[in-house]
Write an enzyme that holds these catalytic residues in place. Structure first.
Site, PDB file in Angstrom:
ATOM      1  N   TYR A  65       2.686   2.615 -29.525  1.00  0.00           N
ATOM      2  CA  TYR A  65       3.931   2.596 -28.758  1.00  0.00           C
ATOM      3  C   TYR A  65       4.839   3.752 -29.178  1.00  0.00           C
ATOM      4  CZ  TYR A  65       8.453   0.869 -27.040  1.00  0.00           C
ATOM      5  OH  TYR A  65       9.671   0.751 -26.424  1.00  0.00           O
ATOM      6  N   SER A 106      12.551   5.579 -26.882  1.00  0.00           N
ATOM      7  CA  SER A 106      12.872   4.554 -27.879  1.00  0.00           C
ATOM      8  C   SER A 106      13.214   5.247 -29.188  1.00  0.00           C
ATOM      9  CB  SER A 106      11.668   3.624 -28.100  1.00  0.00           C
ATOM     10  OG  SER A 106      11.870   2.783 -29.228  1.00  0.00           O
TER      11      SER A 106
END
Length: 252
Positions: free
Chosen positions: A156, A143
């Site tokens: 995350y 990401s």
């Protein structure tokens, strides 16, 4: 929908987390490029089977990738289907939102297990089969948050940063076996209801992205196809942002 003349024709690919929207897009693009696809899901077997029917040359295997034995079994099942495994896309993961001050050790460990340890274990198992046939390609779905922090996403973001570094380390160690390992780092990818649920965030993304749109699952899938194909045969240990240009913007 499989193109037998495509750049991945004749190759066997495993996509983890294939029952979700992003996994769907990745699997569809791999199939469109000629790959036979193993679709992993945790619980949504019906949704994965619908996708398998759409693709045609595909099977479904379920498993909880937070469990070591399931990681190994899923990969073993994929290899046993056609006797080989050429491509692994580690897409499965979770994305809860919680501030650092509220996070518990259990929250932290659950996310790292789901996002990082699963990819480590699946890659380790897949590398055995790939090495036996002279090589293969592994792609982690990381990401842009692996390099750019976001409030409420610390655990995350850390997991995605770990995937980027794992890919680089694995590229170094598995390269002599002919195995390439890379990451794709998506930006904000559209999904049904996102604009209605988070209009301010979508608006900020549109304003920040030079290409002025959200990503699609097919955008991410296309990047996976490239990294899995012979066109990327001399590319390993690389993080490929697929974010509409957001990473190119200055941070000041």
């Amino acid at each position: 929908m499989t193109d037998r003349s495509g750049p991945l024709s004749g190759r066997i690919a495993l996509v983890t987390g294939a029952s979700g929207g992003l996994g769907h897009g990745i699997a569809r693009q791999l199939a469109a490029a000629g790959a036979s696809v193993v679709l992993h899901c945790r619980q949504a077997v019906g949704r994965a089977e619908e996708l398998a029917g759409e693709i045609g040359d595909a099977i479904v295997v379920s498993g909880d990738l937070t469990r070591e034995e399931d990681c190994r079994r899923v990969v073993e099942h994929a290899v046993a289907w056609r006797g080989r495994l050429d491509v692994l896309v580690n897409n499965a993961g979770i994305q809860p939102v919680k501030g650092l001050a509220e996070l518990t050790a259990a929250d932290w460990q659950e996310l790292q297990q789901a996002n990082v340890t699963s990819a480590f274990l699946c890659t380790q198992e897949a590398a055995k089969a790939m090495a036996a046939r002279g090589g293969g390609s592994v792609v982690h779905i990381a990401s842009v948050e692996g390099t750019r922090p976001s409030p409420g996403h610390a655990h995350y973001g850390v997991s995605k940063a770990a995937l980027i570094m794992h890919a680089r380390a694995a590229a170094l160690e598995y390269g002599p076996l002919g195995i390439r390992v890379n990451t794709v780092s998506p930006g904000l990818v559209d999904r049904p209801g996102l604009t209605e649920a988070w209009p301010e965030g979508v608006g900020r993304w549109h304003a920040s992205a030079p290409l002025r749109r959200l990503g699609t699952p097919d955008d991410i899938g296309a990047a996976c196809v490239f990294l899995a194909s012979d066109a990327a045969s001399w590319i390993t240990g690389v993080d490929l942002p697929v974010d509409g240009g957001v990473s190119a913007r200055p941070g000041w």
